[in-house]
Scaffold this motif. Structure first.
Motif, mmCIF file in Angstrom:
data_model
loop_
_atom_site.group_PDB
_atom_site.id
_atom_site.type_symbol
_atom_site.label_atom_id
_atom_site.label_comp_id
_atom_site.label_asym_id
_atom_site.label_seq_id
_atom_site.Cartn_x
_atom_site.Cartn_y
_atom_site.Cartn_z
ATOM 1 N N ALA A 152 0.823 -1.211 0.000
ATOM 2 C CA ALA A 152 0.000 0.000 0.000
ATOM 3 C C ALA A 152 0.859 1.263 0.000
ATOM 4 O O ALA A 152 0.555 2.235 -0.695
ATOM 5 N N LEU A 153 1.948 1.255 0.768
ATOM 6 C CA LEU A 153 2.816 2.427 0.833
ATOM 7 C C LEU A 153 3.606 2.636 -0.457
ATOM 8 O O LEU A 153 3.841 3.769 -0.875
ATOM 9 N N ASN A 154 4.010 1.557 -1.077
ATOM 10 C CA ASN A 154 4.821 1.676 -2.282
ATOM 11 C C ASN A 154 3.999 1.817 -3.557
ATOM 12 O O ASN A 154 4.556 2.069 -4.632
ATOM 13 N N HIS A 155 2.674 1.649 -3.436
ATOM 14 C CA HIS A 155 1.803 1.793 -4.606
ATOM 15 C C HIS A 155 0.614 2.671 -4.231
ATOM 16 O O HIS A 155 -0.527 2.205 -4.226
ATOM 17 N N PRO A 156 0.866 3.933 -3.931
ATOM 18 C CA PRO A 156 -0.224 4.814 -3.515
ATOM 19 C C PRO A 156 -1.269 4.950 -4.619
ATOM 20 O O PRO A 156 -0.939 5.046 -5.799
ATOM 21 N N GLY A 157 -2.527 4.914 -4.222
ATOM 22 C CA GLY A 157 -3.608 5.017 -5.178
ATOM 23 C C GLY A 157 -4.126 3.691 -5.685
ATOM 24 O O GLY A 157 -5.208 3.626 -6.280
ATOM 25 N N LEU A 158 -3.373 2.607 -5.453
ATOM 26 C CA LEU A 158 -3.807 1.304 -5.943
ATOM 27 C C LEU A 158 -4.891 0.691 -5.054
ATOM 28 O O LEU A 158 -5.759 -0.039 -5.539
#
Length: 201
Positions: free
Chosen positions: A153-159
């Motif tokens: 979640a932190l490394n793919h914001p918006g996903l």
């Protein structure tokens, strides 16, 4: 995807699925619960912990009644690539069953252990293509899966619309337990051996 088992659960359908993954270079397995109705439905991705498979959430969580009531698809992938040609280790916390939802950068792990790319790319694309989804999704997990939920979640914001973690492995390289597997699996940045970054982007 090949359906290996199907069950009717709380008016919905629970499927066990298998497919050849282009990301990991191995067969991958998962379970998918689809609630009753025509949809479309939002998706919850569940990430299990060390030594688990796609079956642990299905048999232990008791969550499908709530998923059926609230109209949620629940996707539970296996925790790592598996097979005769996949690197492994005698210890439970390294190798098959211990993918940590990250992309490995060093041999012998890097050729198959690409769980971050699998979950955030190929898995989501498959689910959106083959099930009646709204395109909205959340991610959650327990222990190693909690670590995966937080880092993805932190490394793919918006996903993902939300992230939840139950008893997560939240600082693996700062404890003795996490130091043994960290150099071969968790070196994300190459700035320091064994470093894990959890910043967005």
């Amino acid at each position: 995807m090949e359906t290996t088992k199907t069950h009717v659960v709380h008016g919905g359908t629970l499927r066990y699925l298998k497919h050849d993954s282009a990301t990991t270079g191995t067969p991958m397995t998962l379970s998918v619960f689809v609630p009753p109705g025509e949809g479309p439905f939002p998706v919850v991705i569940w990430l299990s912990g060390l030594t688990c498979t796609e079956d642990n959430f299905t048999t232990k969580a008791g969550a499908y009644r709530a998923a059926a009531e609230h109209g949620l698809i629940v996707v539970a992938p296996d925790t790592s690539p598996r097979g005769d040609g996949v690197a492994d280790d005698p210890a439970y916390d390294l190798g098959q069953g211990a993918g940590f939802y990250l992309d490995a950068t060093q041999a012998p792990w890097a050729s198959h252990f690409r769980m971050e790319s699998y979950v955030t790319g190929e898995l989501i694309d498959l689910i959106d293509a083959q099930f009646p989804t709204t395109g909205a999704r959340s991610i959650l997990g327990h222990s190693m899966g909690g670590h995966g939920a937080l880092t993805l979640a932190l490394n793919h914001p918006g996903l993902f619309q939300s992230v939840s973690a139950f008893a997560p492995i939240s600082s693996p390289t700062r404890c003795p337990w996490g130091k043994r597997p960290s150099p071969p699996i968790w070196d994300r940045t190459t700035s320091r051996p064994g470093t894990v970054t959890t910043r967005p982007g």
